[in-house]
Design a protein around this motif. Structure first.
Motif, short mmCIF file in Angstrom:
data_model
loop_
_atom_site.label_atom_id
_atom_site.label_comp_id
_atom_site.label_asym_id
_atom_site.label_seq_id
_atom_site.Cartn_x
_atom_site.Cartn_y
_atom_site.Cartn_z
N LYS A 13 0.82 -1.20 0.00
CA LYS A 13 0.00 0.00 0.00
C LYS A 13 0.86 1.27 0.00
CE LYS A 13 -3.78 -2.29 2.46
NZ LYS A 13 -4.59 -2.34 3.70
N LEU A 14 2.13 1.13 0.41
CA LEU A 14 3.03 2.29 0.43
C LEU A 14 3.39 2.73 -0.97
CD1 LEU A 14 5.52 1.14 3.21
CD2 LEU A 14 3.65 2.77 3.46
N ALA A 15 3.46 1.78 -1.90
CA ALA A 15 3.86 2.10 -3.27
C ALA A 15 2.81 3.00 -3.91
CB ALA A 15 4.03 0.83 -4.09
N GLY A 16 3.29 3.92 -4.71
CA GLY A 16 2.39 4.89 -5.32
C GLY A 16 2.20 6.12 -4.48
N HIS A 17 2.73 6.09 -3.25
CA HIS A 17 2.66 7.25 -2.36
C HIS A 17 4.07 7.75 -2.05
CE1 HIS A 17 -1.67 6.81 -1.68
NE2 HIS A 17 -1.45 5.51 -1.63
N ASN A 18 5.02 7.40 -2.91
CA ASN A 18 6.41 7.81 -2.77
C ASN A 18 7.00 7.38 -1.43
OD1 ASN A 18 8.36 9.05 -4.48
ND2 ASN A 18 8.51 10.78 -3.08
N ARG A 19 6.60 6.18 -0.97
CA ARG A 19 7.11 5.65 0.28
C ARG A 19 7.64 4.23 0.06
NH1 ARG A 19 6.37 8.77 4.41
NH2 ARG A 19 6.94 7.12 5.89
N LEU A 20 8.49 3.81 0.98
CA LEU A 20 9.05 2.46 0.90
C LEU A 20 9.41 2.00 2.30
CD1 LEU A 20 12.81 2.35 -0.07
CD2 LEU A 20 11.69 4.41 0.80
N GLU A 21 9.77 0.72 2.40
CA GLU A 21 10.32 0.20 3.64
C GLU A 21 11.66 -0.46 3.33
OE1 GLU A 21 6.86 -0.52 6.82
OE2 GLU A 21 7.18 -2.20 5.45
N LEU A 22 12.64 -0.14 4.17
CA LEU A 22 13.97 -0.69 4.03
C LEU A 22 14.24 -1.72 5.12
CD1 LEU A 22 16.17 2.51 3.39
CD2 LEU A 22 15.52 0.78 1.71
N LEU A 23 14.82 -2.84 4.72
CA LEU A 23 15.34 -3.81 5.67
C LEU A 23 16.79 -3.43 5.94
CD1 LEU A 23 15.20 -6.51 7.25
CD2 LEU A 23 15.88 -7.65 5.12
N VAL A 109 21.00 -8.86 10.70
CA VAL A 109 19.81 -8.17 10.20
C VAL A 109 19.21 -7.38 11.35
CG1 VAL A 109 17.52 -8.46 9.22
CG2 VAL A 109 19.39 -9.90 8.43
N ASP A 110 18.91 -6.12 11.11
CA ASP A 110 18.48 -5.23 12.18
C ASP A 110 16.96 -5.15 12.27
OD1 ASP A 110 18.23 -3.30 14.08
OD2 ASP A 110 19.15 -1.69 12.94
N ARG A 111 16.34 -4.32 11.43
CA ARG A 111 14.90 -4.09 11.50
C ARG A 111 14.42 -3.48 10.20
NH1 ARG A 111 14.23 1.63 13.55
NH2 ARG A 111 16.34 2.41 13.87
N ILE A 112 13.12 -3.29 10.11
CA ILE A 112 12.51 -2.65 8.94
C ILE A 112 12.09 -1.23 9.32
CG2 ILE A 112 10.48 -2.65 7.44
CD1 ILE A 112 10.63 -5.69 7.40
N ILE A 113 12.40 -0.27 8.45
CA ILE A 113 11.99 1.11 8.69
C ILE A 113 11.10 1.58 7.54
CG2 ILE A 113 13.99 1.72 10.10
CD1 ILE A 113 15.20 3.03 7.59
N ASN A 114 10.16 2.43 7.85
CA ASN A 114 9.21 2.99 6.89
C ASN A 114 9.57 4.45 6.66
OD1 ASN A 114 6.92 4.47 5.93
ND2 ASN A 114 5.57 2.80 6.55
N MET A 115 9.73 4.86 5.40
CA MET A 115 10.10 6.24 5.12
C MET A 115 9.67 6.64 3.72
SD MET A 115 14.19 5.48 5.03
CE MET A 115 14.49 7.09 5.73
N GLY A 116 9.75 7.92 3.45
CA GLY A 116 9.41 8.45 2.14
C GLY A 116 10.63 8.47 1.23
N TRP A 117 10.38 8.32 -0.08
CA TRP A 117 11.50 8.37 -1.02
C TRP A 117 12.18 9.73 -1.00
CZ3 TRP A 117 14.28 4.77 -3.10
CH2 TRP A 117 13.75 3.52 -3.36
N GLU A 118 11.47 10.78 -0.59
CA GLU A 118 12.11 12.10 -0.52
C GLU A 118 13.18 12.14 0.56
OE1 GLU A 118 8.68 12.22 2.34
OE2 GLU A 118 8.97 11.53 0.26
N GLN A 119 13.13 11.18 1.51
CA GLN A 119 14.16 11.09 2.54
C GLN A 119 15.39 10.31 2.05
OE1 GLN A 119 10.82 9.68 5.37
NE2 GLN A 119 12.42 10.39 6.74
N ILE A 120 15.25 9.64 0.93
CA ILE A 120 16.37 8.91 0.33
C ILE A 120 17.06 9.85 -0.64
CG2 ILE A 120 17.05 6.82 -0.89
CD1 ILE A 120 15.56 6.19 1.63
N GLN A 121 18.36 10.04 -0.44
CA GLN A 121 19.11 11.00 -1.24
C GLN A 121 20.20 10.31 -2.07
OE1 GLN A 121 18.33 14.31 -1.44
NE2 GLN A 121 16.57 13.74 -0.16
N PRO A 122 20.57 10.92 -3.19
CA PRO A 122 21.70 10.35 -3.96
C PRO A 122 22.96 10.32 -3.10
CG PRO A 122 20.52 12.05 -5.21
CD PRO A 122 20.01 12.13 -3.80
N PRO A 123 23.91 9.45 -3.41
CA PRO A 123 25.15 9.39 -2.63
C PRO A 123 25.94 10.69 -2.76
CG PRO A 123 25.32 8.03 -4.60
CD PRO A 123 23.89 8.46 -4.50
N PRO A 124 26.77 11.00 -1.78
CA PRO A 124 27.58 12.21 -1.87
C PRO A 124 28.42 12.23 -3.13
CG PRO A 124 27.75 11.20 0.31
CD PRO A 124 27.02 10.23 -0.56
#
Length: 315
Positions: A13-23, A109-124
């Motif tokens: 349900k997160l997809a299409g709302h510019n959100r994702l979950e990272l493991l 393996v740590d945990r799953i986090i929920n965040m927006g793609w706008e919080q994901i930035q290109p590498p330095p």
């Protein structure tokens, strides 16, 4: 550890709302890395592995899981950080990338986090061309690194980037058409670029959905009729700042962009993506990466585009 992924279906349900979950996981040190949950099938303790003679050093062996034989890659070795365990201690993240199933050996393996793609930035910018990072983000004031798995897969497993003989149709007028390529992975951009160059199609490259949308706006400001100028957009789905779903959905709401053909070309595969194609208004979905399949679809759309708009009037 597979329980960490319980309920993953609800996460679609997160997809299409510019959100994702990272493991989140580790590779022997304290640095944490991330991988999109959609690409993860399960997480297991490292099983007994069968060695493969003369294989790439990063391939620690193959595992036999549920009737399948899958390669297990030491992700730390694959990115040049060395082997964290000689005894295959740790966990295997079983993933689906580019139409294949493989496991990535990690130390924890740590945990799953929920965040927006706008919080994901290109590498330095200082990361350099040879970096294995495709993106970074901040979690608990700590930098999380997202590995360019497509770069790893190309270097360890390989694969052809040439279009097969007989696929290219020299009768298609490619010179008068244009393609916008959108992908955060430098390897994926170059793979698509090579196909377009073999087809002799002019192209423009963008590193994420936000940059692509800004390019489209700049072309409009120059007076370009985008549906006539652009034969198609080839876009990844997972990208920093703005993902491919959001890019497509935004275009479909923007005057002058609604009719542009969008092909979502991604290492994510399955029925879910086909459903999302229809939801956000994309024209087609294609799982990465088979050069012949991409060449066929591009040429098919080039023909259709010429039938609709004809070649531009040349000075």
């Amino acid at each position: 550890m597979s329980s960490i992924l319980d309920g993953v279906d609800q996460r679609t349900k997160l997809a299409g709302h510019n959100r994702l979950e990272l493991l989140l996981f580790k590779l022997g040190g304290e640095q944490r890395f991330g991988i999109n949950v959609f690409k993860v099938q399960e997480v297991i303790q490292c099983p007994n592995l069968t060695q493969i003679p003369k294989s790439h050093p990063a391939i620690r062996g193959v595992a036999h899981l549920r009737g399948k034989t899958i390669p297990v890659l030491d992700l730390s070795m694959a990115i040049g950080a060395g082997c964290f365990s000689q005894n295959c201690q740790g966990y295997v993240i079983v993933t689906e990338y580019n139409r294949s199933t493989q496991g990535f050996l990690v130390s924890a393996v740590d945990r799953i986090i929920n965040m927006g793609w706008e919080q994901i930035q290109p590498p330095p910018r200082g990361a350099g061309r040879n970096s294995y990072l495709t993106a970074v983000t901040q979690v608990d004031r700590e930098l999380i690194e997202v590995i360019d798995v497509e770069k790893v897969m190309k270097e360890v497993i390989g694969g052809s980037e040439e279009v097969s003989a007989g696929i290219i149709d020299p009768a298609i007028d490619t010179f008068s058409q244009h393609v916008l390529v959108v992908d955060d992975s430098s390897v994926a951009r170059n793979q698509i670029k090579k196909v377009l160059e073999q087809l002799s199609v002019p192209y423009t490259l963008a590193k994420d959905g936000q940059e692509a949308y800004e390019i489209l706006e700049s072309w409009q400001a120059e007076g370009k009729d985008l549906p006539r100028f652009l034969a198609l957009i080839i876009s990844d789905i997972e990208m920093p700042r703005m993902d491919g779903y959001t890019l497509t959905a935004t275009m479909r709401k923007t005057h002058g962009m609604k009719e542009v053909y969008v092909l979502l070309h991604t290492s994510l595969s399955g029925v879910f993506n086909q459903a999302m194609v229809e939801k956000v208004g994309a024209n087609r979905f294609l799982a990465k990466y088979v050069p012949d399949d991409l060449a066929r679809l591009v040429q098919q759309q080039l023909r259709t585009h010429l039938e609709l708009y004809g070649p531009p009037v040349r000075a």
